[in-house]
Motif scaffolding. Sequence first.
Motif, PDB file in Angstrom:
ATOM      1  N   LEU A 134     -33.196  30.154  22.309  1.00 54.40           N
ATOM      2  CA  LEU A 134     -34.580  29.680  22.358  1.00 54.40           C
ATOM      3  C   LEU A 134     -35.363  30.335  23.493  1.00 54.40           C
ATOM      4  CD1 LEU A 134     -34.122  25.859  21.617  1.00 54.40           C
ATOM      5  CD2 LEU A 134     -34.720  27.703  20.025  1.00 54.40           C
ATOM      6  N   ILE A 135     -34.698  30.659  24.589  1.00 56.48           N
ATOM      7  CA  ILE A 135     -35.394  31.233  25.748  1.00 56.48           C
ATOM      8  C   ILE A 135     -35.597  32.738  25.598  1.00 56.48           C
ATOM      9  CG2 ILE A 135     -35.187  31.710  28.224  1.00 56.48           C
ATOM     10  CD1 ILE A 135     -33.814  29.002  28.512  1.00 56.48           C
ATOM     11  N   ASP A 158     -24.625  23.882  24.060  1.00 59.97           N
ATOM     12  CA  ASP A 158     -25.968  23.659  24.619  1.00 59.97           C
ATOM     13  C   ASP A 158     -26.468  24.900  25.350  1.00 59.97           C
ATOM     14  OD1 ASP A 158     -25.375  22.380  27.859  1.00 59.97           O
ATOM     15  OD2 ASP A 158     -23.811  22.974  26.454  1.00 59.97           O
ATOM     16  N   GLN A 159     -25.559  25.640  26.010  1.00 60.72           N
ATOM     17  CA  GLN A 159     -25.971  26.870  26.688  1.00 60.72           C
ATOM     18  C   GLN A 159     -26.405  27.933  25.680  1.00 60.72           C
ATOM     19  OE1 GLN A 159     -22.293  27.545  28.845  1.00 60.72           O
ATOM     20  NE2 GLN A 159     -23.238  26.922  30.786  1.00 60.72           N
ATOM     21  N   ALA A 216     -29.526  30.228  16.167  1.00 55.36           N
ATOM     22  CA  ALA A 216     -29.254  31.663  16.040  1.00 55.36           C
ATOM     23  C   ALA A 216     -30.036  32.293  14.894  1.00 55.36           C
ATOM     24  CB  ALA A 216     -27.758  31.890  15.851  1.00 55.36           C
ATOM     25  N   GLU A 217     -30.229  31.539  13.793  1.00 62.58           N
ATOM     26  CA  GLU A 217     -30.916  32.097  12.632  1.00 62.58           C
ATOM     27  C   GLU A 217     -32.428  32.137  12.805  1.00 62.58           C
ATOM     28  OE1 GLU A 217     -29.589  33.594  10.234  1.00 62.58           O
ATOM     29  OE2 GLU A 217     -27.496  33.075  10.640  1.00 62.58           O
ATOM     30  N   LEU A 218     -32.971  31.347  13.718  1.00 63.66           N
ATOM     31  CA  LEU A 218     -34.423  31.306  13.903  1.00 63.66           C
ATOM     32  C   LEU A 218     -35.004  32.662  14.314  1.00 63.66           C
ATOM     33  CD1 LEU A 218     -37.015  29.691  13.893  1.00 63.66           C
ATOM     34  CD2 LEU A 218     -36.473  28.862  16.190  1.00 63.66           C
ATOM     35  N   ILE A 252     -39.062  36.834  21.650  1.00 59.41           N
ATOM     36  CA  ILE A 252     -39.160  38.235  21.224  1.00 59.41           C
ATOM     37  C   ILE A 252     -39.516  38.323  19.750  1.00 59.41           C
ATOM     38  CG2 ILE A 252     -37.861  40.384  20.954  1.00 59.41           C
ATOM     39  CD1 ILE A 252     -36.239  39.602  23.406  1.00 59.41           C
ATOM     40  N   GLY A 253     -38.915  37.447  18.931  1.00 62.72           N
ATOM     41  CA  GLY A 253     -39.257  37.419  17.511  1.00 62.72           C
ATOM     42  C   GLY A 253     -40.712  37.058  17.261  1.00 62.72           C
TER      43      GLY A 253
END
Length: 301
Positions: free
Chosen positions: A287-288, A280-281, A143-145, A293-294
């Motif tokens: 990631l997807i 996992d979802q 989430a922080e990535l 977008i970032g």
Amino acid sequence: MQFDWMKIPYSLLTLFIVINFGYLLNSFIAKIAARVGRRRGIPIWQTYIDVVKNYGLRTSITHGVMFYLGPVFRLSGGVGLLLFVPSIYGSYLFSNLSFAGDLILALYFVFFGTLGMALGAAESGHPYSAIGITRGLSQVTAAELPFALAIFSVALQYQTLSVTDIVAAQQGGILHWTLFTNPLAVVAAMLSFLGSMMRPPFDVVLAPQEIPIGPPTEYHSSYLALMQTNRAIFPIAKIVIYMNLFFGGATNWPVFFLKVFLIYMWSVFVGVAFPRFRVDQSIRWFLIWAVPIGVLSIVLV
């Protein structure tokens, strides 16, 4: 730079205001969730009753020093994040200690509390603590990535790591906000925001559906009260970061309350509208969707 000691009482006043605002918001949000489920919900003042009761309790159970430092680290992360960013732009007294910090320091404080809780849970002796640590740190990292990517994009856009300078660059009208000048970074950050708030559909790591498992069971008495206090501080502190980076900051307290409330409602709306993800979802989801977008926001800048 000479330190102005007059900032200390005003920083404590800011902390007092944010704590009470956070308590009221938590009760109000719980009431919203109850109304969606056709229930009455808790009274607005119930949070205060719970916190006072828990601060008044003591424990004789010993798990080790690190276990009890977990809630302290968690609270330190929320308080540090709040105090090292400006609450009110243009106000010398309510700029807190923002002159001593930047975006990199804010990122450290965001993750500091999570790591402290992981170290504390590791010493709890609970048979499922390793599972909780693994899935918690995995989801928080995912989430922080995108949030980190959005911050890098904003820093490149404004050529500074100073939160105050970024807010200053957004003054002069709503069209100067990062929301309009770098919308992809804002989208990535707001998707990350959903996971970092630990609300549905990303709250499985808190085990809300498993009554005998989770931090509220392991931590009790005044240690649980510290965690409840952090639940009031940390979400507001992180929203202040979002408000300053992406939504023009706040020049007075009414604007501060309004913007914090509206940003908070984004996670509340998603939480009551969508079912829970497995860990996992949720990791795949970040990631997807959020991470690309970032990355794209950095490439465009």
